[in-house]
Motif scaffolding. Sequence first.
Motif, mmCIF file in Angstrom:
data_model
loop_
_atom_site.group_PDB
_atom_site.id
_atom_site.type_symbol
_atom_site.label_atom_id
_atom_site.label_comp_id
_atom_site.label_asym_id
_atom_site.label_seq_id
_atom_site.Cartn_x
_atom_site.Cartn_y
_atom_site.Cartn_z
ATOM 1 N N UNK A 226 2.938 2.110 -10.817
ATOM 2 C CA UNK A 226 1.841 2.305 -9.872
ATOM 3 C C UNK A 226 2.067 3.627 -9.149
ATOM 4 N N UNK A 227 1.001 4.407 -9.014
ATOM 5 C CA UNK A 227 1.050 5.627 -8.209
ATOM 6 C C UNK A 227 0.138 5.433 -7.011
ATOM 7 N N UNK A 228 0.642 5.758 -5.846
ATOM 8 C CA UNK A 228 -0.133 5.679 -4.610
ATOM 9 C C UNK A 228 -0.258 7.100 -4.076
ATOM 10 N N UNK A 229 -1.493 7.511 -3.763
ATOM 11 C CA UNK A 229 -1.743 8.836 -3.204
ATOM 12 C C UNK A 229 -2.338 8.663 -1.817
ATOM 13 N N UNK A 230 -1.873 9.428 -0.867
ATOM 14 C CA UNK A 230 -2.396 9.321 0.485
ATOM 15 C C UNK A 230 -2.048 10.555 1.286
ATOM 16 N N UNK A 231 -2.553 10.590 2.494
ATOM 17 C CA UNK A 231 -2.250 11.718 3.363
ATOM 18 C C UNK A 231 -1.232 11.351 4.437
ATOM 19 N N UNK A 232 -0.879 10.063 4.489
ATOM 20 C CA UNK A 232 0.185 9.611 5.390
ATOM 21 C C UNK A 232 0.618 8.208 4.962
ATOM 22 N N UNK A 233 1.788 7.811 5.388
ATOM 23 C CA UNK A 233 2.301 6.480 5.047
ATOM 24 C C UNK A 233 1.528 5.380 5.768
ATOM 25 N N UNK A 234 1.140 5.637 7.005
ATOM 26 C CA UNK A 234 0.447 4.619 7.790
ATOM 27 C C UNK A 234 1.380 3.471 8.151
ATOM 28 N N UNK A 235 0.798 2.359 8.539
ATOM 29 C CA UNK A 235 1.590 1.203 8.981
ATOM 30 C C UNK A 235 1.819 0.184 7.876
ATOM 31 N N UNK A 236 1.277 0.429 6.700
ATOM 32 C CA UNK A 236 1.432 -0.501 5.584
ATOM 33 C C UNK A 236 2.875 -0.514 5.102
ATOM 34 N N UNK A 237 3.399 -1.692 4.837
ATOM 35 C CA UNK A 237 4.710 -1.827 4.201
ATOM 36 C C UNK A 237 4.482 -1.632 2.707
ATOM 37 N N UNK A 238 4.596 -0.391 2.241
ATOM 38 C CA UNK A 238 4.258 -0.071 0.854
ATOM 39 C C UNK A 238 5.204 -0.724 -0.137
ATOM 40 N N UNK A 239 6.457 -0.910 0.230
ATOM 41 C CA UNK A 239 7.381 -1.591 -0.674
ATOM 42 C C UNK A 239 6.887 -3.008 -0.941
ATOM 43 N N UNK A 240 6.544 -3.733 0.102
ATOM 44 C CA UNK A 240 6.043 -5.103 -0.063
ATOM 45 C C UNK A 240 4.720 -5.112 -0.832
ATOM 46 N N UNK A 241 3.840 -4.185 -0.527
ATOM 47 C CA UNK A 241 2.534 -4.147 -1.195
ATOM 48 C C UNK A 241 2.677 -3.831 -2.682
ATOM 49 N N UNK A 242 3.525 -2.898 -3.027
ATOM 50 C CA UNK A 242 3.728 -2.556 -4.440
ATOM 51 C C UNK A 242 4.408 -3.693 -5.194
ATOM 52 N N UNK A 243 5.327 -4.366 -4.539
ATOM 53 C CA UNK A 243 5.941 -5.538 -5.166
ATOM 54 C C UNK A 243 4.905 -6.625 -5.414
ATOM 55 N N UNK A 244 3.979 -6.799 -4.495
ATOM 56 C CA UNK A 244 2.905 -7.781 -4.666
ATOM 57 C C UNK A 244 2.029 -7.386 -5.853
ATOM 58 N N UNK A 245 1.676 -6.129 -5.941
ATOM 59 C CA UNK A 245 0.852 -5.650 -7.068
ATOM 60 C C UNK A 245 1.567 -5.895 -8.394
ATOM 61 N N UNK A 246 2.874 -5.668 -8.407
ATOM 62 C CA UNK A 246 3.644 -5.835 -9.651
ATOM 63 C C UNK A 246 3.658 -7.279 -10.140
ATOM 64 N N UNK A 247 3.395 -8.235 -9.238
ATOM 65 C CA UNK A 247 3.416 -9.647 -9.659
ATOM 66 C C UNK A 247 2.027 -10.203 -9.941
ATOM 67 N N UNK A 248 0.993 -9.371 -9.824
ATOM 68 C CA UNK A 248 -0.353 -9.855 -10.145
ATOM 69 C C UNK A 248 -0.440 -10.196 -11.619
ATOM 70 N N UNK A 249 -1.174 -11.249 -11.966
ATOM 71 C CA UNK A 249 -1.287 -11.610 -13.379
ATOM 72 C C UNK A 249 -2.102 -10.562 -14.160
ATOM 73 N N UNK A 250 -1.794 -10.411 -15.425
ATOM 74 C CA UNK A 250 -2.576 -9.517 -16.292
ATOM 75 C C UNK A 250 -3.988 -10.018 -16.388
ATOM 76 N N UNK A 251 -4.913 -9.120 -16.505
ATOM 77 C CA UNK A 251 -6.332 -9.511 -16.662
ATOM 78 C C UNK A 251 -6.880 -8.910 -17.900
#
Length: 184
Positions: free
Chosen positions: A159-184
């Motif tokens: 996964x590649x994330x592009x942005x202009x700042x990190x913000x308040x999102x916990x990107x490690x947790x969010x990317x880990x969540x994305x990695x566990x999404x089922x294939x569609x």
Amino acid sequence: PNLDRTTSHAHHNLPHGDYSYANLSTQLLAEVIESATGYSLTDYFIDNYWIPTAPHSEGFWSIDSRRCANTRAFCGLSIAPEEVIKLGMIYRDGGQFRGRQIVPAEWVRHSVNPPYESADRGGATYHCQWYILEPDTEFMGQGLMGQILYINRTTDTVVARFGIRRGKTDWTAELRRIATLPDR
């Protein structure tokens, strides 16, 4: 600014000591590559990575100034999103791209398997330009303005994330969540 002058006044820490990311460290690494290979960082990158991966778009590396023309190794590489994903796939696949070894397999193994543990950003260990979440299986690179390249070999995810700042999102947790999404 003149990056040569900046790196000549570098202060050095012992390897595996206290963690403190510094752009200067990446700039010094670029100078080592240039000294060891006899090529500019840009020419070395083009010959050994860019051309062999057959990019679909142009890229560029910014410089410190027209007068000095030093490559800004720590923040100046601008490439299209599909090229960033391709880099992630190459690291996911042990350095290979379409059956061709682009990055030496031994270097890939070493760079995602730190010989030490630390508690850096987000609980990761920083090693060889990567934040290692789980040795050999889950790691990410992070850019200056919130860009992230996340690789999870267990779930075969890049996964590649592009942005202009990190913000308040916990990107490690969010990317880990994305990695566990089922294939569609």
